[in-house]
Design a protein around this motif. Structure first.
Motif, PDB file in Angstrom:
ATOM      1  N   GLN A 113       1.063   4.300  -2.857  1.00 15.74           N
ATOM      2  CA  GLN A 113       0.769   5.674  -2.483  1.00 15.74           C
ATOM      3  C   GLN A 113       1.969   6.594  -2.693  1.00 15.74           C
ATOM      4  OE1 GLN A 113      -0.331   4.958   1.600  1.00 15.74           O
ATOM      5  NE2 GLN A 113      -2.532   4.964   1.153  1.00 15.74           N
ATOM      6  N   GLN A 130       0.831  -1.202   0.000  1.00 18.43           N
ATOM      7  CA  GLN A 130       0.000   0.000   0.000  1.00 18.43           C
ATOM      8  C   GLN A 130       0.867   1.254   0.000  1.00 18.43           C
ATOM      9  OE1 GLN A 130      -2.270   0.633   3.601  1.00 18.43           O
ATOM     10  NE2 GLN A 130      -3.802   1.876   2.558  1.00 18.43           N
ATOM     11  N   LEU A 181      -7.061   3.486  -3.623  1.00 15.41           N
ATOM     12  CA  LEU A 181      -5.970   3.447  -4.597  1.00 15.41           C
ATOM     13  C   LEU A 181      -6.515   3.436  -6.025  1.00 15.41           C
ATOM     14  CD1 LEU A 181      -3.588   0.826  -2.913  1.00 15.41           C
ATOM     15  CD2 LEU A 181      -3.252   3.304  -3.050  1.00 15.41           C
TER      16      LEU A 181
END
Length: 213
Positions: free
Chosen positions: A89, A85, A132
């Motif tokens: 990002q 993750q 996302l």
């Protein structure tokens, strides 16, 4: 396959094929490498991809070994999620590699649904994954929008296993796509995947402006 040298340590990815081949020392090295992910050093990213793509399935669903947070009782697949993750990002420079890893991660999760019992963790991951998707469905990075569609498709398949815990997930996504301006191309790819999960009676024209000829 040669050993991968990262930050002065050496981790042989061949050991990841067999959970019994990973020593305590190797394990701490893996955890340290993942914790040191840096866009200027592709080594940890390559290691993370190797774990997800080539790791033995029993190792990935194990709760007895630590690849991520120390003393975690979650399966290793869930432990490495925060690292993936974080990459997705992060800097656009590694977005293609990052979303490739995320797509591979979902593929491994879908092969393990009968062994993974943490519905709460899955629902949290699905919500984070949707964020996302929205942020990157029109990504300027080549091939990332296509990866986003693949990731969303797999995420919705996973949702089918935890639907009772988040019954409005698909409807909430529908509302977001309908409220998104019509000129955002990425939402139409997502909408096409979403159609099989929603009541078509709920669908309205997707925010297309009136045009007078």
């Amino acid at each position: 396959m040669p050993a991968l040298n990262i930050s002065g340590s050496s981790v042989d990815l061949r050991t990841l094929q067999n959970p019994h081949c990973i020593s305590t020392t190797d394990h701490s090295q893996i955890q340290k490498c993942l914790g040191d992910i840096d866009i200027n050093d592709m080594g940890p990213i390559a290691l993370l991809r190797g774990i997800v793509a080539c790791g033995n399935q029993n190792m990935l669903i194990s709760t007895n070994m630590t690849l991520g947070a120390l003393n975690s009782t979650e399966p290793n697949l869930f432990q490495i999620w925060p690292y993936i993750q974080s990459l997705c990002q992060g800097d656009l420079t590694v977005h293609y590699q990052s979303f490739q890893i995320l797509a591979l991660w979902f593929a491994r999760i879908l092969k393990s649904t009968s062994s993974l019992k943490s519905e709460h963790q899955m629902t949290t991951i699905l919500k984070s994954s949707w964020e996302l998707v929205v942020l990157n469905w029109d990504s300027p990075v080549e091939d990332v929008p296509e990866l986003i569609v693949d990731i969303f498709t797999q995420a919705m398949t996973l949702w089918g296993f935890v639907k009772q815990d988040m019954p409005t997930f698909a409807d909430d996504i529908l509302k977001i796509t309908q409220d998104t301006p019509w000129f955002v191309k990425g939402k139409y790819r997502i909408f096409a995947v979403l159609l099989k999960y929603i009541n078509l009676d709920q669908v309205s024209i997707l925010n297309v402006p009136n045009i007078t000829l």
